[in-house]
Design a protein around this motif. Structure first.
Motif, short mmCIF file in Angstrom:
data_model
loop_
_atom_site.label_atom_id
_atom_site.label_comp_id
_atom_site.label_asym_id
_atom_site.label_seq_id
_atom_site.Cartn_x
_atom_site.Cartn_y
_atom_site.Cartn_z
N GLU A 1 0.84 -1.20 0.00
CA GLU A 1 0.00 0.00 0.00
C GLU A 1 0.88 1.26 0.00
O GLU A 1 0.60 2.23 -0.70
N ARG A 2 1.97 1.19 0.77
CA ARG A 2 2.85 2.36 0.82
C ARG A 2 3.54 2.59 -0.53
O ARG A 2 3.71 3.72 -0.96
N VAL A 3 3.92 1.51 -1.15
CA VAL A 3 4.57 1.65 -2.47
C VAL A 3 3.58 2.28 -3.46
O VAL A 3 3.93 3.18 -4.23
N ALA A 4 2.34 1.80 -3.41
CA ALA A 4 1.33 2.34 -4.33
C ALA A 4 1.07 3.82 -4.03
O ALA A 4 0.90 4.62 -4.95
N GLN B 1 5.07 -8.63 -8.40
CA GLN B 1 3.83 -9.05 -9.07
C GLN B 1 3.01 -7.84 -9.50
O GLN B 1 2.35 -7.87 -10.54
N SER B 2 3.05 -6.78 -8.68
CA SER B 2 2.18 -5.64 -8.99
C SER B 2 2.96 -4.44 -9.55
O SER B 2 2.35 -3.54 -10.12
N HIS B 3 4.25 -4.42 -9.37
CA HIS B 3 5.05 -3.30 -9.89
C HIS B 3 6.18 -3.88 -10.73
O HIS B 3 7.32 -3.99 -10.29
N HIS B 4 5.84 -4.23 -11.96
CA HIS B 4 6.77 -4.99 -12.79
C HIS B 4 8.07 -4.27 -13.07
O HIS B 4 9.12 -4.87 -13.17
N SER C 1 19.40 -3.65 -17.96
CA SER C 1 18.37 -4.68 -18.09
C SER C 1 17.43 -4.65 -16.89
O SER C 1 17.76 -4.08 -15.85
N LYS C 2 16.30 -5.30 -17.05
CA LYS C 2 15.30 -5.37 -15.98
C LYS C 2 14.95 -6.82 -15.70
O LYS C 2 14.92 -7.65 -16.62
N PRO C 3 14.66 -7.13 -14.43
CA PRO C 3 14.25 -8.50 -14.13
C PRO C 3 12.86 -8.81 -14.67
O PRO C 3 12.11 -7.90 -14.99
N VAL C 4 12.58 -10.08 -14.76
CA VAL C 4 11.29 -10.56 -15.27
C VAL C 4 10.64 -11.38 -14.15
O VAL C 4 11.32 -12.19 -13.52
N PRO C 5 9.35 -11.19 -13.89
CA PRO C 5 8.71 -11.91 -12.77
C PRO C 5 8.85 -13.43 -12.88
O PRO C 5 8.86 -13.97 -13.99
#
Lengths: 126, 413
Positions: A39-42, A69-72, B263-267
């Motif tokens: 929540e803080r990150v968002a 998962q939510s901040h790719h 580069s960026k990581p991938v989930p």
């Protein structure tokens, strides 16, 4: 001014990072552990997160997976006193892994690199 | 391209949402196990979806088809056979792309028919992200340091530096993709004999990271075990197909990869509480790799003069004079060498297959040096060395850009 979020349950580490990064003109946000972190990150939208692994009540590697998962594309740098976690596949979700030291040269370099390393939207896999 | 061949669809399947494709080449013995595990995976984790198992057989006529249908399962099955004269996993997958679109599939998982370590969870981990809006899922297997060396020293660092995405095992044989990516693959005009064989995995990964679709990784545990083949027979062909395909695709997307920095990581999906590699003792013969380097360098010297820059050639020559105990092929030299070869491939002054094969002894030299430097090391140290190598590829990338633009200028002139 880039915003950097420090997630670490050791007050002395947070203080050290705050002083050093503020001197380098970053805006520093502190999180004492993983409680309500998503929540803080968002809400606070940091440009980069520096994340500890071994915290009293939270496992930084689990937090890493949750954030990812939510901040790719949010850069996340693991900062741990233990190098041995590099063998854990969960760390592949981090942008960089830095072993803690009182000399912050490497951490600062990785933060700069993480902020620089924006992949063009065309690559757009995330 | 007409790639249709015999098909058997005894249950008359006309629609499917989740497909497990099983490419096979003379796998009559091993395919029952894979079929059984894949069927359990489909019925356990995708019971809400219409699923089907498809065996895409690209081998000569044998009992694979009978073995595939002999497994008792309620999951429907389709058998596709590549037409005569069209061997290779790539050709088999091309048939799978067509069939997947015909059936209206949302998620397609591919697992090789010779696997011995497949579990139903692989199907879950590779398939679930596709139902969550990902377009391509690449595998992450636990692999010992002497295994997967084409991945560790070429495919991973090169793709990561070029396209900016950290796909840890871009050349893994097991993966998942959406119907959109299947359509993209079918529409691509980059199909050749290398893609149709061993190049298919890296080809699909590269297309996917260039596409607008999201890419993920699935942790499959490990180590991966499959039927043992003679590595000497397979290695050269595999190396050539993988490297040739990777280099060739650079020519298609220069406007994209030339803009990528770092580069960026991938989930990664499917990770458990703690997934740490355990390393069995190395069986690799480091000295054999060293001898292959020295012999190969000497034999190929005239060709290498045409491919690599003078400074790089001097360093490679110095290495060839070192005795085994002092032999050290650095990541910096390796990255520069690979970029010289990529540029040489683009220049097209040397037959391309010949150029790619000339990289093999140099690659064995780098592998030798890596094995020496990680002898007895803990897993995190090994991963650290590989990570450093990747960073070197990223840092050295401007060298490739410079070489590439020089070739462009000379071709234009």
């Amino acid at each position: 001014m880039p915003r950097i979020m420090i997630v670490d349950d050791e007050a002395s580490i947070r203080m050290l990072y705050r002083e050093e990064f503020e001197d380098d003109h970053y805006e520093v946000i502190e999180a004492v552990d993983g409680g309500g972190l998503l929540e803080r990150v968002a809400a606070e939208k940091p440009d980069v997160i520096v994340l500890d692994i071994k915290m009293a009540a939270y496992d930084g590697l689990d937090l890493l997976q949750e954030i990812r998962q939510s901040h790719h594309d949010l850069p996340i740098i693991i900062s741990s006193a233990y190098g041995a976690y590099k063998g854990d596949y969960k760390t592949l979700a981090a942008d960089y892994y830095v072993v803690k030291s009182s000399d912050l040269t490497e951490l600062k370099q990785k933060v700069r690199k993480a902020l620089e390393g924006k992949v063009p939207a065309k690559a757009g896999t995330e | 391209m007409n790639s249709s061949g015999p098909e058997e669809n005894p249950e008359g399947v006309k629609q499917a949402e989740v497909i497990v494709g099983i490419p096979s080449c003379s796998e009559a013995e091993s395919i029952p196990f894979v079929t059984e595990q894949a069927a359990i995976g489909l019925s356990t984790y995708f019971s809400a979806y219409r699923g089907v198992l498809i065996n895409c057989d690209y081998g000569p006529p044998d009992h694979t088809r009978i073995s595939f249908f002999s497994v008792p399962t309620k999951v429907p099955r389709i058998y596709l056979s590549s037409p005569e004269g069209m061997p290779g996993k790539g050709n088999a997958l091309r048939r799978l792309f067509q069939k997947a679109l015909e059936l209206g599939a949302r998620a397609i998982v591919v697992v090789d028919a010779d696997l011995k370590s497949l579990t139903p969870r692989w199907i879950k981990n590779l398939g679930e992200p596709l139902l969550r809006d990902y377009g391509f899922v690449s595998p992450v297997h636990v692999r010992p340091r002497f295994d997967g060396t084409i991945t560790n020293h070429f495919a991973y660092p090169f793709l990561r530096a070029l396209y900016g995405r950290r796909i840890r095992q871009p050349n893994g044989g097991d993966f998942g993709f959406s119907s959109e990516v299947a359509r993209l693959c079918l529409a691509s005009d980059l199909w050749d004999e290398h893609v149709s064989c061993w190049g298919i995995d890296i080809w699909m990964t590269t297309l996917a990271v260039q596409s607008p679709y999201r890419v993920a990784q699935a942790f499959l545990g490990g180590p991966k075990a499959h039927r043992i083949k003679d590595p000497r027979v397979a290695f050269d062909a595999m190396f050539e197909d993988v490297v040739y395909t990777t280099f060739r695709m650079l020519e298609t997307f220069p406007e994209t990869w030339s803009q990528v920095r770092w580069s960026k990581p991938v989930p990664i999906f499917g990770l458990g509480p703690s997934e740490t590699e355990t390393l069995p003792p190395s069986r690799a013969d480091e000295e054999q790799f060293y001898r292959a380097y020295v012999e190969g360098f000497t034999r190929l010297l005239p060709r290498l003069r045409e491919i690599v820059a003078d400074g790089v050639l001097r360093q490679l020559a110095e290495l060839a004079r070192l005795p085994f105990p002092r032999f050290e092929f650095s990541p910096d030299l390796w990255a520069t060498t690979v970029y010289d070869f990529a540029a040489g491939f683009h220049a097209g002054r040397i037959p391309r297959s010949e150029l790619v094969r000339a990289l093999i002894p140099l690659y064995l030299g780098r592998t030798c040096s890596f094995l020496k430097s990680t002898r007895g090391a803990q897993p995190h140290r090994v991963e650290d060395v590989l990570e450093q190598q990747c960073l070197v590829f990223e840092e050295t990338k401007p060298y490739l850009l410079k070489r590439w633009s020089e070739i462009g200028s000379s071709q234009a002139g």
